[in-house]
Write a protein that holds these residues in place. Structure first.
Motif, PDB file in Angstrom:
ATOM      1  N   VAL A 269     -55.068  18.151 -66.823  1.00 41.98           N
ATOM      2  CA  VAL A 269     -54.167  18.473 -65.720  1.00 41.98           C
ATOM      3  C   VAL A 269     -52.918  19.138 -66.286  1.00 41.98           C
ATOM      4  CG1 VAL A 269     -55.053  16.606 -64.255  1.00 41.98           C
ATOM      5  CG2 VAL A 269     -53.154  16.158 -65.819  1.00 41.98           C
ATOM      6  N   PRO A 270     -52.118  19.759 -65.434  1.00 45.11           N
ATOM      7  CA  PRO A 270     -50.907  20.422 -65.936  1.00 45.11           C
ATOM      8  C   PRO A 270     -49.998  19.520 -66.779  1.00 45.11           C
ATOM      9  CG  PRO A 270     -51.330  21.117 -63.693  1.00 45.11           C
ATOM     10  CD  PRO A 270     -52.332  20.029 -64.000  1.00 45.11           C
ATOM     11  N   ALA A 271     -49.943  18.240 -66.469  1.00 42.94           N
ATOM     12  CA  ALA A 271     -49.067  17.331 -67.217  1.00 42.94           C
ATOM     13  C   ALA A 271     -49.529  17.128 -68.658  1.00 42.94           C
ATOM     14  CB  ALA A 271     -48.991  15.979 -66.508  1.00 42.94           C
TER      15      ALA A 271
ATOM     16  N   VAL B 211     -50.727  21.783 -72.964  1.00 41.15           N
ATOM     17  CA  VAL B 211     -49.694  22.175 -73.921  1.00 41.15           C
ATOM     18  C   VAL B 211     -49.423  23.660 -73.757  1.00 41.15           C
ATOM     19  CG1 VAL B 211     -49.058  22.319 -76.354  1.00 41.15           C
ATOM     20  CG2 VAL B 211     -50.410  20.370 -75.527  1.00 41.15           C
ATOM     21  N   ASP B 212     -48.199  23.995 -73.408  1.00 38.78           N
ATOM     22  CA  ASP B 212     -47.796  25.396 -73.306  1.00 38.78           C
ATOM     23  C   ASP B 212     -47.504  25.934 -74.700  1.00 38.78           C
ATOM     24  OD1 ASP B 212     -47.915  25.407 -70.490  1.00 38.78           O
ATOM     25  OD2 ASP B 212     -45.909  24.542 -70.368  1.00 38.78           O
ATOM     26  N   GLY B 213     -47.679  27.221 -74.865  1.00 35.42           N
ATOM     27  CA  GLY B 213     -47.384  27.852 -76.140  1.00 35.42           C
ATOM     28  C   GLY B 213     -48.603  28.028 -77.023  1.00 35.42           C
ATOM     29  N   CYS B 214     -49.745  27.650 -76.519  1.00 37.52           N
ATOM     30  CA  CYS B 214     -50.994  27.805 -77.276  1.00 37.52           C
ATOM     31  C   CYS B 214     -51.779  28.977 -76.700  1.00 37.52           C
ATOM     32  CB  CYS B 214     -51.836  26.535 -77.180  1.00 37.52           C
ATOM     33  SG  CYS B 214     -51.052  25.083 -77.883  1.00 37.52           S
ATOM     34  N   ALA B 215     -52.414  29.740 -77.563  1.00 38.03           N
ATOM     35  CA  ALA B 215     -53.230  30.859 -77.108  1.00 38.03           C
ATOM     36  C   ALA B 215     -54.468  30.355 -76.377  1.00 38.03           C
ATOM     37  CB  ALA B 215     -53.644  31.730 -78.293  1.00 38.03           C
ATOM     38  N   SER B 216     -54.952  29.188 -76.774  1.00 41.85           N
ATOM     39  CA  SER B 216     -56.126  28.574 -76.148  1.00 41.85           C
ATOM     40  C   SER B 216     -55.668  27.553 -75.114  1.00 41.85           C
ATOM     41  CB  SER B 216     -56.961  27.846 -77.204  1.00 41.85           C
ATOM     42  OG  SER B 216     -57.282  28.707 -78.255  1.00 41.85           O
ATOM     43  N   GLN B 217     -56.624  27.060 -74.353  1.00 41.17           N
ATOM     44  CA  GLN B 217     -56.350  25.950 -73.453  1.00 41.17           C
ATOM     45  C   GLN B 217     -56.296  24.693 -74.314  1.00 41.17           C
ATOM     46  OE1 GLN B 217     -56.010  26.084 -70.108  1.00 41.17           O
ATOM     47  NE2 GLN B 217     -56.698  28.134 -69.678  1.00 41.17           N
TER      48      GLN B 217
ATOM     49  N   GLY C 167     -60.488  21.317 -83.783  1.00 35.91           N
ATOM     50  CA  GLY C 167     -60.391  20.801 -85.144  1.00 35.91           C
ATOM     51  C   GLY C 167     -58.964  20.477 -85.535  1.00 35.91           C
ATOM     52  N   LEU C 168     -58.035  21.335 -85.151  1.00 35.63           N
ATOM     53  CA  LEU C 168     -56.622  21.080 -85.447  1.00 35.63           C
ATOM     54  C   LEU C 168     -56.133  19.830 -84.716  1.00 35.63           C
ATOM     55  CD1 LEU C 168     -55.261  24.732 -85.363  1.00 35.63           C
ATOM     56  CD2 LEU C 168     -55.655  23.290 -87.383  1.00 35.63           C
ATOM     57  N   ILE C 169     -56.603  19.640 -83.485  1.00 41.82           N
ATOM     58  CA  ILE C 169     -56.269  18.417 -82.746  1.00 41.82           C
ATOM     59  C   ILE C 169     -56.787  17.209 -83.521  1.00 41.82           C
ATOM     60  CG2 ILE C 169     -56.740  17.086 -80.641  1.00 41.82           C
ATOM     61  CD1 ILE C 169     -56.829  19.847 -79.162  1.00 41.82           C
ATOM     62  N   SER C 170     -57.991  17.307 -84.045  1.00 43.11           N
ATOM     63  CA  SER C 170     -58.566  16.215 -84.819  1.00 43.11           C
ATOM     64  C   SER C 170     -57.717  15.913 -86.057  1.00 43.11           C
ATOM     65  CB  SER C 170     -59.999  16.561 -85.227  1.00 43.11           C
ATOM     66  OG  SER C 170     -60.552  15.538 -85.998  1.00 43.11           O
TER      67      SER C 170
ATOM     68  N   MET D 230     -48.129  21.703 -80.229  1.00 42.38           N
ATOM     69  CA  MET D 230     -48.782  20.389 -80.141  1.00 42.38           C
ATOM     70  C   MET D 230     -47.940  19.324 -80.836  1.00 42.38           C
ATOM     71  SD  MET D 230     -52.872  21.103 -80.535  1.00 42.38           S
ATOM     72  CE  MET D 230     -52.871  22.334 -81.822  1.00 42.38           C
ATOM     73  N   ILE D 231     -47.403  19.650 -82.000  1.00 43.50           N
ATOM     74  CA  ILE D 231     -46.559  18.699 -82.734  1.00 43.50           C
ATOM     75  C   ILE D 231     -45.322  18.361 -81.917  1.00 43.50           C
ATOM     76  CG2 ILE D 231     -45.103  18.413 -84.789  1.00 43.50           C
ATOM     77  CD1 ILE D 231     -47.277  20.162 -86.257  1.00 43.50           C
ATOM     78  N   GLU D 232     -44.718  19.362 -81.313  1.00 45.99           N
ATOM     79  CA  GLU D 232     -43.524  19.116 -80.493  1.00 45.99           C
ATOM     80  C   GLU D 232     -43.847  18.210 -79.302  1.00 45.99           C
ATOM     81  OE1 GLU D 232     -40.268  19.582 -81.041  1.00 45.99           O
ATOM     82  OE2 GLU D 232     -41.069  20.138 -83.000  1.00 45.99           O
TER      83      GLU D 232
END
Length: 136
Positions: free
Chosen positions: A42-44, A47-53, A78-81, A124-126
């Motif tokens: 959902v929008p909440a 993460v904004d600022g990513c080229a991907s969803q 993978g980066l999320i992992s 994502m870190i932020e």
């Protein structure tokens, strides 16, 4: 300050000779994650600022930070992992002390991600730091 799970990734990276192998390793890590429930996309949680969803679903149960996430791009999953290995299980009061750029630099990620991917990783870190800060 890195978790045992993140140290395992660092150790695995030391055995991989070239970036192609490391890139595949990161993608494989993402493939092992369970997909995020569509109800949480959902929008909440986006993460904004990513080229991907990208969606991150953080929790701070019992003062411990954890999160799940998902993306429509394999490398981003993978980066999320990798970020989950870095942050999951850390006391919420300690999340701000994790020097994510320095820890990720141990993997050489900074040198091999596109500018867009690097910006997304920072976003994502932020988000992780923001949620932990609000919970602490």
């Amino acid at each position: 300050m890195a978790t045992e799970a993140f140290e395992d990734i660092v150790a695995d990276f030391e055995f991989l000779e070239d970036w192609e192998d490391r890139y595949r390793y990161v993608i494989d890590q993402g493939k092992t994650m369970a997909p995020l429930d569509d109800a949480l996309k959902v929008p909440a949680t986006k993460v904004d600022g990513c080229a991907s969803q990208v969606w991150l679903h953080p929790r701070t149960d019992g003062g411990v930070f954890t999160f799940d996430g998902d993306s429509d791009a394999l490398i981003v999953r993978g980066l999320i992992s990798v970020l989950r290995a870095l942050y999951n299980g850390v006391p919420v009061t300690e999340v701000q002390k994790v020097d994510a750029p320095a820890e990720l630099a141990r993997l050489g990620l900074n040198d091999h991600l596109s500018a867009q991917r690097s910006n997304g990783l920072r976003a994502m870190i932020e988000r992780i730091r923001q949620v932990a800060s609000e919970a602490a």
